[in-house]
Structure formats: C-alpha cells, structure tokens
Write an enzyme that holds these catalytic residues in place. Sequence first.
Site, short mmCIF file in Angstrom:
data_model
loop_
_atom_site.label_atom_id
_atom_site.label_comp_id
_atom_site.label_asym_id
_atom_site.label_seq_id
_atom_site.Cartn_x
_atom_site.Cartn_y
_atom_site.Cartn_z
N HIS A 1 -8.04 -5.46 -0.15
CA HIS A 1 -7.96 -5.18 1.28
C HIS A 1 -7.24 -6.28 2.05
O HIS A 1 -7.35 -6.36 3.26
CB HIS A 1 -9.37 -4.96 1.86
CG HIS A 1 -10.02 -3.70 1.34
ND1 HIS A 1 -11.30 -3.33 1.63
CD2 HIS A 1 -9.52 -2.72 0.55
CE1 HIS A 1 -11.59 -2.18 1.05
NE2 HIS A 1 -10.53 -1.79 0.38
N CYS B 1 6.67 -11.09 16.59
CA CYS B 1 7.44 -11.64 15.48
C CYS B 1 8.64 -12.45 16.01
O CYS B 1 9.42 -11.94 16.83
CB CYS B 1 7.93 -10.50 14.59
SG CYS B 1 9.00 -11.05 13.26
N CYS C 1 4.36 -9.45 9.81
CA CYS C 1 5.03 -8.60 10.79
C CYS C 1 4.63 -7.14 10.56
O CYS C 1 4.45 -6.71 9.42
CB CYS C 1 6.54 -8.76 10.67
SG CYS C 1 7.43 -7.84 11.95
N ASN D 1 -26.40 -6.29 -8.73
CA ASN D 1 -26.58 -5.78 -7.37
C ASN D 1 -27.94 -6.19 -6.82
O ASN D 1 -28.88 -6.44 -7.57
CB ASN D 1 -26.47 -4.24 -7.38
CG ASN D 1 -25.72 -3.70 -6.18
OD1 ASN D 1 -25.04 -4.44 -5.48
ND2 ASN D 1 -25.86 -2.42 -5.95
N VAL E 1 -12.03 -10.15 2.28
CA VAL E 1 -10.77 -10.62 2.87
C VAL E 1 -10.88 -12.09 3.30
O VAL E 1 -10.10 -12.57 4.09
CB VAL E 1 -10.37 -9.75 4.08
CG1 VAL E 1 -10.03 -8.34 3.64
CG2 VAL E 1 -11.46 -9.73 5.15
ZN LIG Z 1 9.40 -9.04 12.30
#
Ligand SMILES: [Zn+2]
Length: 214
Positions: A82, A113, A90, A179, A66
Amino acid sequence: MWEEYEVEKYGHAEALANRPAETWRLFGGMREPVMAAHPNAAHRALAAWESRLSPHQELLIVTQNVDSLHQRAGSRNIVELHGNIMVTKCSNGKCSLEPHRDEMSHLEKVPLCPKCGSVLRPDVVLFGEEIPATSSWTVKRALRDCDLFIAVGTSGLVTPAANYVRSAEYAGARTILVNLEPMTMPNPAFKEQYLGPAEEVLPELLATDAQPLA
Ligand SMILES: [Zn+2]
C-alpha cells in the site's frame, strides 16, 4: 483514527482528484505520529531472522503497513503493498519527478510539483487504486517459490493479501497464522496457528533455538 476520519471517503482516489486538501489532511496528519513511532519486538524479530538466513535462503516481508517500521527495524527485503506514507510523489503519472521522502504534513497548503505544477500526493495506494504491478509481481514470484508462509496480524479478509496463503499452500509451503485472536472466518489453508500479540509470539517463534521453526 479510523473512526475519527472518514478514511474511505478522504482516502479515495476521487478525493485526491477533486479535494486534494482532504487527502493531505488524512495522510499528512499521519506523518508526525509515524515518525514518533518505533519498531516493536515483532519488527525486530523479523529483521533479526532475515540477518540469520543462509545465502540460499530468502525472506520477503509483504506488508500492508505504510509506516516504514520494518525498514527502521533493519529488514531489507520488503514489499509495501500500500505504499509508504513518508514518501511524496507527483499525481501526474507521466511526470519525471522522483518519489522522495517528505516529512512535511502539508496541512496548510496542497503542495504542487516543481516540475509540472500538478498536485503532489502521498505515495500510498488510495481506495479505488490498484496495487502497483511491480509489487504484485514480486509477491507472486515469492509465493511460487515459498516453503514457509507466516501471516501476522490479519483479519484475513482484505484481498489480495487474503489470497496469498492459498497460493503458498498450493506451492507446498508450511502455512502459519500469528494473530491476536482466531479469524472470524477461519481459512483452512492455514495449517498452524499461534495466538497472542505479535510482539510476544514472533520473538518466540523466530528465536534461534525455537523448536517450531528449527
Ligand atoms: Zn510533476
């Protein structure tokens, strides 16, 4: 970090619904180290490989990371299964607020928000949540057409990614595992294996004059 925090607890969708400050404590706290990190030789080798492809070839990077390091290395075709920790969105699925890059950690106060007043959240897939359908679809299509499949740095245990190699093998792809160490439960769908740190193995494997993939 994974030992320091109770990731499966704070990183669960249920925590976001009831204790969003904990969600931000976990993921907001990762933003600063992510920004301080740099792509390594493995990220750069993949980006360079993509830039060398001929017009009829396509490389899709499917990652559970991520941290945006593939983008920062220059890769363009990426599915972040992910999500992306540097993006805030939001928590209200019906809200029109666009997901946006956000470098703040929000450790002091849970952000709300500006459009609907709901809690804002990091754009990562939490425990208890599904991988977005668009991501799954892009991956499925790529696996159907795939002729070379390389898995890099994986326990081979986390689904759905663990099942991808079987789909690739079924499509007739050459299947390679890169790996650090052999898998604890070897997957027979991998036909080749190169062991060592990804930042050493990938530059060699993907080099312009590399024999294995030439
Ligand atoms: Zn919102």
